[in-house]
Design a protein around this motif. Structure first.
Motif, PDB file in Angstrom:
ATOM      1  N   ARG A   6      16.864  23.667 -23.740  1.00 42.24           N
ATOM      2  CA  ARG A   6      16.507  22.282 -23.461  1.00 42.24           C
ATOM      3  C   ARG A   6      15.243  21.907 -24.225  1.00 42.24           C
ATOM      4  O   ARG A   6      14.431  22.775 -24.565  1.00 42.24           O
ATOM      5  CB  ARG A   6      16.262  22.072 -21.957  1.00 42.24           C
ATOM      6  CG  ARG A   6      17.530  22.082 -21.107  1.00 42.24           C
ATOM      7  CD  ARG A   6      17.215  21.730 -19.667  1.00 42.24           C
ATOM      8  NE  ARG A   6      18.419  21.607 -18.865  1.00 42.24           N
ATOM      9  CZ  ARG A   6      18.420  21.272 -17.585  1.00 42.24           C
ATOM     10  NH1 ARG A   6      17.262  21.056 -16.967  1.00 42.24           N
ATOM     11  NH2 ARG A   6      19.543  21.161 -16.925  1.00 42.24           N
ATOM     12  N   VAL A   7      15.108  20.612 -24.467  1.00 39.91           N
ATOM     13  CA  VAL A   7      13.877  20.058 -25.021  1.00 39.91           C
ATOM     14  C   VAL A   7      13.287  19.149 -23.960  1.00 39.91           C
ATOM     15  O   VAL A   7      13.972  18.259 -23.439  1.00 39.91           O
ATOM     16  CB  VAL A   7      14.141  19.256 -26.313  1.00 39.91           C
ATOM     17  CG1 VAL A   7      12.823  18.714 -26.865  1.00 39.91           C
ATOM     18  CG2 VAL A   7      14.845  20.110 -27.352  1.00 39.91           C
ATOM     19  N   LEU A   8      12.026  19.375 -23.602  1.00 40.29           N
ATOM     20  CA  LEU A   8      11.336  18.574 -22.592  1.00 40.29           C
ATOM     21  C   LEU A   8      10.250  17.747 -23.263  1.00 40.29           C
ATOM     22  O   LEU A   8       9.400  18.270 -23.969  1.00 40.29           O
ATOM     23  CB  LEU A   8      10.692  19.471 -21.529  1.00 40.29           C
ATOM     24  CG  LEU A   8      11.582  20.505 -20.832  1.00 40.29           C
ATOM     25  CD1 LEU A   8      10.753  21.302 -19.820  1.00 40.29           C
ATOM     26  CD2 LEU A   8      12.774  19.837 -20.158  1.00 40.29           C
TER      27      LEU A   8
ATOM     28  N   GLU B 216      16.597  16.835 -22.951  1.00 35.41           N
ATOM     29  CA  GLU B 216      17.712  16.785 -23.887  1.00 35.41           C
ATOM     30  C   GLU B 216      18.224  18.199 -24.137  1.00 35.41           C
ATOM     31  O   GLU B 216      17.444  19.155 -24.198  1.00 35.41           O
ATOM     32  CB  GLU B 216      17.278  16.154 -25.205  1.00 35.41           C
ATOM     33  CG  GLU B 216      16.846  14.701 -25.070  1.00 35.41           C
ATOM     34  CD  GLU B 216      16.455  14.114 -26.404  1.00 35.41           C
ATOM     35  OE1 GLU B 216      17.322  13.519 -27.067  1.00 35.41           O
ATOM     36  OE2 GLU B 216      15.278  14.257 -26.793  1.00 35.41           O
ATOM     37  N   PRO B 217      19.537  18.350 -24.286  1.00 35.38           N
ATOM     38  CA  PRO B 217      20.097  19.679 -24.569  1.00 35.38           C
ATOM     39  C   PRO B 217      19.865  20.074 -26.021  1.00 35.38           C
ATOM     40  O   PRO B 217      19.704  19.228 -26.902  1.00 35.38           O
ATOM     41  CB  PRO B 217      21.585  19.491 -24.272  1.00 35.38           C
ATOM     42  CG  PRO B 217      21.841  18.047 -24.560  1.00 35.38           C
ATOM     43  CD  PRO B 217      20.581  17.319 -24.150  1.00 35.38           C
TER      44      PRO B 217
ATOM     45  N   ILE C 196      11.853   5.162 -25.932  1.00 40.00           N
ATOM     46  CA  ILE C 196      13.154   5.098 -26.592  1.00 40.00           C
ATOM     47  C   ILE C 196      14.073   6.215 -26.107  1.00 40.00           C
ATOM     48  O   ILE C 196      15.277   6.012 -25.903  1.00 40.00           O
ATOM     49  CB  ILE C 196      12.975   5.207 -28.121  1.00 40.00           C
ATOM     50  CG1 ILE C 196      12.117   4.059 -28.646  1.00 40.00           C
ATOM     51  CG2 ILE C 196      14.333   5.224 -28.832  1.00 40.00           C
ATOM     52  CD1 ILE C 196      11.571   4.296 -30.049  1.00 40.00           C
ATOM     53  N   ILE C 197      13.508   7.412 -25.917  1.00 38.59           N
ATOM     54  CA  ILE C 197      14.324   8.554 -25.521  1.00 38.59           C
ATOM     55  C   ILE C 197      15.011   8.305 -24.178  1.00 38.59           C
ATOM     56  O   ILE C 197      16.224   8.499 -24.033  1.00 38.59           O
ATOM     57  CB  ILE C 197      13.483   9.838 -25.457  1.00 38.59           C
ATOM     58  CG1 ILE C 197      12.884  10.161 -26.834  1.00 38.59           C
ATOM     59  CG2 ILE C 197      14.327  11.004 -24.946  1.00 38.59           C
ATOM     60  CD1 ILE C 197      13.904  10.378 -27.919  1.00 38.59           C
ATOM     61  N   LYS C 198      14.252   7.834 -23.214  1.00 38.12           N
ATOM     62  CA  LYS C 198      14.848   7.572 -21.900  1.00 38.12           C
ATOM     63  C   LYS C 198      15.821   6.396 -21.969  1.00 38.12           C
ATOM     64  O   LYS C 198      16.856   6.394 -21.293  1.00 38.12           O
ATOM     65  CB  LYS C 198      13.742   7.286 -20.876  1.00 38.12           C
ATOM     66  CG  LYS C 198      14.256   7.203 -19.438  1.00 38.12           C
ATOM     67  CD  LYS C 198      13.121   7.121 -18.440  1.00 38.12           C
ATOM     68  CE  LYS C 198      13.656   7.136 -17.015  1.00 38.12           C
ATOM     69  NZ  LYS C 198      12.573   7.072 -16.011  1.00 38.12           N
TER      70      LYS C 198
END
Length: 318
Positions: free
Chosen positions: A3-5, A75-76, A202-204
């Motif tokens: 995962r990416v946090l 994100e995976p 933007i990510i959310k």
């Protein structure tokens, strides 16, 4: 699975050096890689790791009362998106030169991705991108106002250009939300009254609202460089720096004295050997090009357990 946090939290931290040491040890124990900034005003980070390790990291952070309100963008990933681990102390968790501005005391009104989507096209609204040139040239919201800045620390000097919008609702946005906290707080300080921000950035918005009307790709500060956001009406708006054909493939110029962030198609990348121009291609210090156009910075990688050494997390097989 990895995962990416992506996360941040504006909250007072008194003993920043002590917290940094403790937090660094936690990341080492969990085999996390990435970049984390600790400052008197809070915590900011992007890390990657195995799913179970990321879950434990989030659990531990959320158990700390200072970070109870922290939200993670998750994100995976098929592997680590970083090659190293950095945990650093700095004056601010995002450098803009406004340490006196405290978003945990006053900032713009937070909008959920759905609220932002519902408001963004209203007549009395201006959408403001507070990111740098190379970021919004790769991707931005439809009809967004952009600023000619190479770095976020130039934002305060550009606020006078926004005076024409003082009677509008200002909807600010950035990658993950952290810059908007400072930007919207500063706008309020400068007399703007109706200031909002896209909470989670933007990510959310991509994760929860399908990224509708975000044109192009989103620049991110890890090994992925550019990510897709819009699954509703996607487009490509950036063009190759050299041949000007549509391209959303971002590189850093292989000439370290230039290091420009520019779109460069694969054909031109091969032709110029990772450089943004022929002069940069011929520079004697040009870095070897491996097809990615990314060049992780060298670091002494301080390890709180052993002092200064080169540290990399052990490889983990599935």
């Amino acid at each position: 699975m990895y995962r990416v946090l992506l996360y941040y939290c504006y909250t007072p931290i008194e003993d920043v050096e002590g917290f940094r040491e403790e937090h660094h040890r936690l990341c080492l124990r969990l085999n996390l890689l990435g970049r984390i900034i600790v400052a008197p005003e809070g915590l900011n980070g992007t890390v990657s790791g195995r799913t179970a390790d990321c879950e434990e990291y989030m659990r531990i952070l959320k158990a700390d009362p200072r970070f109870a309100a922290l939200e993670f963008k998750i994100e995976p990933s098929e592997a680590h998106t970083f090659q190293k681990l950095h945990v650093r102390v700095k004056p601010e968790i995002v450098h803009v030169g406004l340490p006196e501005i405290k978003p945990y005391e006053r900032t713009g009104i937070h909008l959920s991705p759905q609220e932002f989507r519902d408001m963004k096209d209203q007549d009395d609204v201006v959408i403001l991108d507070v990111r740098s040139d190379y970021e919004h040239e790769l991707g931005r919201f439809k009809n967004a106002v952009t600023l000619d800045i190479e770095n976020f620390r130039e934002f305060p000097d550009k606020v006078d250009e926004l005076a024409q919008y003082k009677d509008k609702k200002i909807l600010t946005y950035c990658t993950g939300g952290i810059k908007c906290e400072k930007a919207s707080a500063f706008l309020l300080e400068k007399g703007f009254e109706n200031v909002y921000q896209l909470h989670g950035g933007i990510i959310k918005y991509g994760l929860e609202a399908g990224g509708e009307d975000f044109e192009g790709k989103c620049y991110v500060f890890d090994g992925r460089v550019a990510v897709d956001v819009n699954s509703v009406n996607p487009t490509i708006i950036s063009t190759c720096h050299h041949c000007h054909t549509p391209s959303a493939r971002m590189i850093n110029c292989a000439n370290p004295h230039c290091n420009a962030h520019v779109p460069l198609c694969e054909t031109c990348g091969e032709k110029l050997d990772g450089a943004c121009s022929e002069p940069c291609q011929q520079h004697p210090d040009k870095r070897p090009y491996d097809g990615t156009g990314t060049y992780p910075k060298l670091s002494n990688n301080y390890n709180p357990e052993q002092g200064l050494l080169s540290y990399r997390a052990p490889k983990v097989t599935s």
